[in-house]
Design an enzyme around this catalytic site. Structure first.
Site, PDB file in Angstrom:
ATOM      1  CG  ASP A 165      -1.770  -1.230   1.298  1.00  0.00           C
ATOM      2  OD1 ASP A 165      -2.021  -1.788   0.360  1.00  0.00           O
ATOM      3  OD2 ASP A 165      -2.219  -1.582   2.385  1.00  0.00           O
ATOM      4  CD  GLU A 216      -8.316  -2.876  -1.298  1.00  0.00           C
ATOM      5  OE1 GLU A 216      -8.996  -4.081  -1.568  1.00  0.00           O
ATOM      6  OE2 GLU A 216      -7.389  -2.597  -0.594  1.00  0.00           O
TER       7      GLU A 216
HETATM    8  O1  F6P Z   1      -2.510  -4.049   3.378  1.00  0.00           O
HETATM    9  C1  F6P Z   1      -2.354  -4.768   2.333  1.00  0.00           C
HETATM   10  C2  F6P Z   1      -3.381  -5.212   1.649  1.00  0.00           C
HETATM   11  O2  F6P Z   1      -3.128  -5.979   0.422  1.00  0.00           O
HETATM   12  C3  F6P Z   1      -4.461  -4.291   1.331  1.00  0.00           C
HETATM   13  O3  F6P Z   1      -4.381  -3.381   0.038  1.00  0.00           O
HETATM   14  C4  F6P Z   1      -5.793  -5.067   1.163  1.00  0.00           C
HETATM   15  O4  F6P Z   1      -7.109  -4.406   1.433  1.00  0.00           O
HETATM   16  C5  F6P Z   1      -5.631  -6.240   2.133  1.00  0.00           C
HETATM   17  O5  F6P Z   1      -4.139  -6.194   2.408  1.00  0.00           O
HETATM   18  C6  F6P Z   1      -6.203  -7.606   1.974  1.00  0.00           C
HETATM   19  O6  F6P Z   1      -5.930  -8.192   3.049  1.00  0.00           O
HETATM   20  P1  F6P Z   1      -6.173  -9.843   3.016  1.00  0.00           P
HETATM   21  O7  F6P Z   1      -4.761 -10.424   2.572  1.00  0.00           O
HETATM   22  O8  F6P Z   1      -6.180  -9.962   4.631  1.00  0.00           O
HETATM   23  O9  F6P Z   1      -7.252 -10.091   2.286  1.00  0.00           O
END
Ligand code: F6P
Length: 343
Positions: free
Chosen positions: A129, A223
């Protein structure tokens, strides 16, 4: 006497974690350290789950995606008795200092262990991020955004054949860096970020103009973009209080809106977790190796409560507390720059 250093990776994985582990262990060997790895992030420390880690384990991992130490989104400060278990395990495994590799959440725990429990922690920043304060970049971001650029350009090819408007949804949670860089680099016609309230009418009017000229138009949406219809929807939160966005579907919702308002056929695609896999780019490998090695140096110097940051071209130690105090978000200057290309 040689020091025994704990090491763990926490939070969402990203390319660059393995180079960071390699950097820390290789430089640690120069300082005469031994390492004990806690697996699966903070859960490993809470439950005392370890694996040995040394030269043989890290000799050829710089090219690997994921993390050889595994990860989780466990927050010991959210579980009754878990912090005490961490402290007990640090004693049990005779840990002199702990290198925590993670984003805002993982390093937030490292900060509290240092501030509230005097644990000798050093942080290594990672996250696709790119939203950690105190550092210009985090590894993982370059790989994730590069993959998204490739996806966006592929979308434009197929969109162009069918005279469609294409929407690419990318990750980034509360920060729009991935969408911003992807959109600018892939010549998107509009970029939507969590930091900016979307102007759907203005966007659609512009997409019609761009589509009329080129026969295709591309929107890159983060998102975390707050579409008007999400205003009163309660979003599920994780252990760190962050929105879980996986079921929201901003890309799909946008494509429907765009089709409705422009009368032009639209399609969407979500790159999702594909952005987090695969080999790290050159930039992420070198950054991971550098901040990892710097963490071992910080331990050797007794420079605890610090995060290894890249500022300009130099690696420097910044306060963990400051780095995790607030998120680094896309500012107006960047938004204005992106808008230069909406023609
Ligand atoms: O923080 C990194 C990230 O890839 C975000 O961009 C995303 O919203 C989140 O992790 C998704 O998390 P998980 O892998 O727990 O679904």
């Amino acid at each position: 006497m040689s020091k025994n250093i704990g090491i763990l990776t926490g939070g969402g994985d990203c390319p660059g974690l393995n180079p960071a582990i390699r950097g820390a262990v290789m430089r640690g060997l120069d300082h005469g350290f031994t390492f004990t790895a806690f697996v699966e992030g903070w859960r490993g420390l809470v439950e005392g789950k370890t694996r040995p880690i040394g030269l043989v384990d890290v000799q050829d991992i710089a090219k690997l995606g994921g993390t050889i130490l595994k990860s989780s989104r466990t927050n010991p400060f959210k579980k009754e008795g878990a912090v005490q278990k961490c402290l007990d395990n640090l004693k049990k495994f005779k840990i002199d200092a702990l290198i925590a590799i993670g984003g805002e959440d993982t390093l937030g725990v490292a900060t509290r262990l240092f501030e509230e429990h005097k644990v000798n922690t050093v942080g290594v920043p990672k996250t696709m991020d790119n939203d950690l304060s105190g550092t210009d970049f985090t590894f993982g971001f370059d790989t994730a955004a590069s993959l998204a650029v490739d996806a966006a350009e592929r979308l434009k090819d197929t969109g162009s054949s069918h005279l469609r408007i294409m929407v690419l949804e990318v990750m980034g949670r509360h920060a729009g860096w991935v969408a911003l860089y992807t959109g600018i680099a892939a010549a998107a016609d509009w970029i939507l970020l969590p930091e900016q309230e979307p102007d759907i009418e203005k966007m659609c009017a512009h997409l019609k103009v761009a589509h009329a000229r080129k026969g295709v138009a591309l929107v890159v949406a983060s998102e975390g973009t707050e579409l008007p219809q999400y205003k009163d929807v309660k979003q599920e939160l994780d252990q760190f209080g962050h929105m879980i966005l996986k079921d929201r579907g901003v890309g799909d919702d946008l494509a429907k809106l765009i089709e409705e308002k422009t009368g032009i056929e639209a399609r969407s695609a979500v790159i999702g977790h594909m952005q987090r896999g695969g080999p790290p780019t050159l930039f992420d490998r070198i950054l991971g190796l550098r901040v990892g090695a710097a963490a071992a140096d910080a331990v050797a110097a007794g420079n605890f409560g610090k995060m290894m940051a890249i500022r300009g071209t130099e690696i420097t130690a910044v306060s963990l507390k400051e780095a995790t105090g607030k998120l680094k978000l896309v500012d107006d200057k960047w938004i204005k720059f992106a808008e230069t290309f909406y023609k």
